[in-house]
Design an enzyme around this catalytic site. Structure first.
Site, short mmCIF file in Angstrom:
data_model
loop_
_atom_site.label_atom_id
_atom_site.label_comp_id
_atom_site.label_asym_id
_atom_site.label_seq_id
_atom_site.Cartn_x
_atom_site.Cartn_y
_atom_site.Cartn_z
N HIS A 285 -10.04 -2.34 -0.17
CA HIS A 285 -9.70 -1.02 -0.21
C HIS A 285 -10.93 -0.46 0.29
O HIS A 285 -12.01 -0.80 -0.31
CB HIS A 285 -9.48 -0.64 -1.77
CG HIS A 285 -9.56 0.72 -2.04
ND1 HIS A 285 -8.32 1.40 -1.48
CD2 HIS A 285 -9.96 1.62 -2.65
CE1 HIS A 285 -8.56 2.97 -1.74
NE2 HIS A 285 -9.52 2.99 -2.39
N ASP B 203 0.78 -1.25 -0.12
CA ASP B 203 -0.15 -0.04 0.10
C ASP B 203 0.78 1.27 -0.10
O ASP B 203 1.44 1.48 0.97
CB ASP B 203 -0.77 0.07 1.14
CG ASP B 203 -1.93 1.28 1.28
OD1 ASP B 203 -1.97 1.80 0.22
OD2 ASP B 203 -2.52 1.20 2.32
#
Length: 152
Positions: free
Chosen positions: A41, A13
């Protein structure tokens, strides 16, 4: 025409999703170009919270077309669950606003099994921490030009 590209250059990420979310509302097309459903997400629109795994966050905006590109490995079960979840919450998901590349590769049951067996078979201290969702073995098939692709 304005083109904005958000590209990550590291593993994991890097904040690509957050930037994409901020730009998506005023964007015509959002393309997911790589990865699988190993990470989630979370997107917040107003008071609504959406947890996405494959579909680009642009799907939450009615005038945005989303594309799952050829570099993404797609678990059909996860994709269908995500589509059902979005539709159940009133989000339009249709061929007009969600496109899937016919060159994307499919995660099959054999990939998940192989991923889990390989991780289980590794000695203590040698495990790589895979999620066991078949993403690595699917990419191996993709590179080997032996993987399954969607028939659209």
């Amino acid at each position: 025409m304005v083109v904005r590209v958000v590209v990550g250059t590291q593993w994991g990420d890097e904040g690509k999703g957050k930037i994409t979310d901020l730009l998506a509302e005023n964007t015509d097309i959002v393309v997911r170009y790589q990865g699988g459903n190993n990470a989630g997400h979370t997107v917040i629109v107003g008071k609504e919270i959406f947890k996405l795994h494959l579909i680009p966050s642009g799907i939450l905006f009615p005038n945005t077309v989303c594309v799952i590109g050829n570099g993404v490995v797609v678990d059909p079960e996860v994709l269908l669950e995500e589509i059902e979840m979005l539709r159940g919450r009133g989000v339009k998901v249709a061929p007009e606003n969600l496109k899937i590349s016919s060159a994307a590769h499919l995660i099959l049951a054999k990939h998940k099994k192989q991923d889990q067996e390989q991780e289980t078979g590794r000695a203590a201290g040698q495990k790589i921490g895979t999620t066991g969702r078949g993403i690595g073995p699917t990419y191996v098939d993709k590179i080997d030009r032996a993987g399954a692709r969607p028939r659209l």
